[in-house]
Design a protein around this motif. Sequence first.
Motif, PDB file in Angstrom:
ATOM      1  N   VAL A  30      51.061  25.165  26.664  1.00 17.19           N
ATOM      2  CA  VAL A  30      51.884  24.595  25.603  1.00 17.19           C
ATOM      3  C   VAL A  30      51.695  25.437  24.351  1.00 17.19           C
ATOM      4  O   VAL A  30      50.553  25.746  23.954  1.00 17.19           O
ATOM      5  CB  VAL A  30      51.489  23.130  25.311  1.00 17.19           C
ATOM      6  CG1 VAL A  30      52.345  22.562  24.183  1.00 17.19           C
ATOM      7  CG2 VAL A  30      51.638  22.292  26.565  1.00 17.19           C
ATOM      8  N   VAL A  31      52.810  25.842  23.729  1.00 15.77           N
ATOM      9  CA  VAL A  31      52.731  26.608  22.490  1.00 15.77           C
ATOM     10  C   VAL A  31      52.165  25.710  21.400  1.00 15.77           C
ATOM     11  O   VAL A  31      52.686  24.608  21.143  1.00 15.77           O
ATOM     12  CB  VAL A  31      54.115  27.135  22.081  1.00 15.77           C
ATOM     13  CG1 VAL A  31      54.031  27.861  20.729  1.00 15.77           C
ATOM     14  CG2 VAL A  31      54.664  28.061  23.159  1.00 15.77           C
ATOM     15  N   ALA A  32      51.113  26.159  20.747  1.00 16.66           N
ATOM     16  CA  ALA A  32      50.435  25.347  19.738  1.00 16.66           C
ATOM     17  C   ALA A  32      50.825  25.800  18.345  1.00 16.66           C
ATOM     18  O   ALA A  32      50.541  26.939  17.951  1.00 16.66           O
ATOM     19  CB  ALA A  32      48.918  25.446  19.914  1.00 16.66           C
ATOM     20  N   ASP A  33      51.487  24.927  17.609  1.00 15.92           N
ATOM     21  CA  ASP A  33      51.834  25.191  16.216  1.00 15.92           C
ATOM     22  C   ASP A  33      50.917  24.330  15.347  1.00 15.92           C
ATOM     23  O   ASP A  33      51.295  23.258  14.857  1.00 15.92           O
ATOM     24  CB  ASP A  33      53.310  24.851  15.974  1.00 15.92           C
ATOM     25  CG  ASP A  33      53.747  25.196  14.555  1.00 15.92           C
ATOM     26  OD1 ASP A  33      52.972  25.868  13.833  1.00 15.92           O
ATOM     27  OD2 ASP A  33      54.844  24.758  14.154  1.00 15.92           O
ATOM     28  N   LEU A  34      49.691  24.792  15.193  1.00 16.22           N
ATOM     29  CA  LEU A  34      48.654  24.017  14.504  1.00 16.22           C
ATOM     30  C   LEU A  34      48.225  24.728  13.230  1.00 16.22           C
ATOM     31  O   LEU A  34      48.229  25.962  13.174  1.00 16.22           O
ATOM     32  CB  LEU A  34      47.432  23.832  15.409  1.00 16.22           C
ATOM     33  CG  LEU A  34      47.443  22.671  16.406  1.00 16.22           C
ATOM     34  CD1 LEU A  34      48.606  22.758  17.357  1.00 16.22           C
ATOM     35  CD2 LEU A  34      46.118  22.629  17.183  1.00 16.22           C
ATOM     36  N   PRO A  35      47.838  23.967  12.218  1.00 14.96           N
ATOM     37  CA  PRO A  35      47.342  24.597  10.989  1.00 14.96           C
ATOM     38  C   PRO A  35      46.090  25.411  11.272  1.00 14.96           C
ATOM     39  O   PRO A  35      45.255  25.036  12.098  1.00 14.96           O
ATOM     40  CB  PRO A  35      47.027  23.404  10.078  1.00 14.96           C
ATOM     41  CG  PRO A  35      47.776  22.254  10.659  1.00 14.96           C
ATOM     42  CD  PRO A  35      47.855  22.503  12.125  1.00 14.96           C
ATOM     43  N   LYS A  36      45.947  26.525  10.575  1.00 18.56           N
ATOM     44  CA  LYS A  36      44.761  27.356  10.752  1.00 18.56           C
ATOM     45  C   LYS A  36      43.585  26.819   9.945  1.00 18.56           C
ATOM     46  O   LYS A  36      42.437  27.183  10.193  1.00 18.56           O
ATOM     47  CB  LYS A  36      45.064  28.792  10.350  1.00 18.56           C
ATOM     48  CG  LYS A  36      46.130  29.450  11.223  1.00 18.56           C
ATOM     49  CD  LYS A  36      46.295  30.907  10.866  1.00 18.56           C
ATOM     50  CE  LYS A  36      47.363  31.569  11.730  1.00 18.56           C
ATOM     51  NZ  LYS A  36      47.034  31.511  13.158  1.00 18.56           N
ATOM     52  N   ALA A  37      43.880  25.970   8.959  1.00 19.94           N
ATOM     53  CA  ALA A  37      42.825  25.378   8.121  1.00 19.94           C
ATOM     54  C   ALA A  37      43.204  23.939   7.808  1.00 19.94           C
ATOM     55  O   ALA A  37      44.360  23.529   7.954  1.00 19.94           O
ATOM     56  CB  ALA A  37      42.638  26.173   6.828  1.00 19.94           C
TER      57      ALA A  37
END
Length: 380
Positions: free
Chosen positions: A270-277
């Motif tokens: 699943v492509v993860a579009d998550l904040p890096k911080a």
Amino acid sequence: MTEPDRENTPPVAHSWAGGWRRIMLGTGMLVFPTLTAVAVSGDVGGSAAVAGLAVVIAFSLCYVLLALALGRERRSFVKPLLAAMTALFLAALPFAHADAFFLATVIVSVVAVLWRRHTLPVVAAGTLAALLVPWAVPAWHAGPGGFQSLALLFTSLTCGAFAEIAATNRALVAARAEVARLASEAERNRIARDLHDLLGHSLTAITVKSRLAQRLAAKDLDQAVAEMAAVESLSRQALADVRAAVTGYREVTIAGELARGRELLRAAGVVADLPKAADAVGPEQRELFGWVVREGITNVVRHARASRCSVLLTPTSVEIRDDGPGGAGRGLIGAGKGLTGLRERVAAAGGTVEAGPLDPRGWRLLVTVRQADPRSEGTT
């Protein structure tokens, strides 16, 4: 006179039976028959004195039997013995005159202990009788029984207050036991909820990575070995988390869960579009939002059949979206134990949970908490 309430009588019986204070109070009541006996010896002589003393002794014996009946919870003997004591008090009036009301002090005190709802009228009637009857009987050549009425009033009220305090103490002990029971139940519920959240996430990750390792084994052995190493690491971490959950010292943070979630989504394809911080989230919300991300991403991997998952963070909210089907199959997130536990956590923090399908497809989990009042910062 009404039957002693079952709610009140057994605790009273225990209060009479145990404790040196209760024993001393009960034994101290024998002072009043002694005062009456002294009065009989001084007021009459001969056979009248013998008869008067016999009445006082019989009264004292009935009182001792009454105390024993209460101590052994023989409630059926209470009323007959109290009636006998009342009759003996009336029989002592011709011999002790006003001082016979010392016997009435014992009777009224017993009533004040056993029937606390009737304390005030009985004490008032007894006090007035002790005050006015000596004055109203011309043959006694006595004025109002001031000393006897005061003894009856204060002794009976003291006994009634003692019984009320004893009942309050018992209620407090029972309340503490109930609080301890509820605390134990809450702790069991916490452990059950935490174990579900921890193991649900960890076992899902282990399952996904194991399947990935199987697929990679035939064409990329090194990558398959790496995935199995990750499975071992996840297993060890799950074991550590379970131990920490049981002892209550587990730490969950939004940054850690974003990192774990990114890895889990990658393993599931699943492509993860998550904040890096997670700097936008205040310290007071980082654990709660960590639980939200853990539960949300676990449900995406389990149920969504999605190709993309995104997490949006603000200081007061966390939102998890996916592009999977939003049909009946996703209803598991609304009725499952995971979201139930999450709702409990969020409600305890004063927030709200929204979960439902998106149009035209996808699913959204949104948790919102109240904005902290800046004026409260730095205050205690």
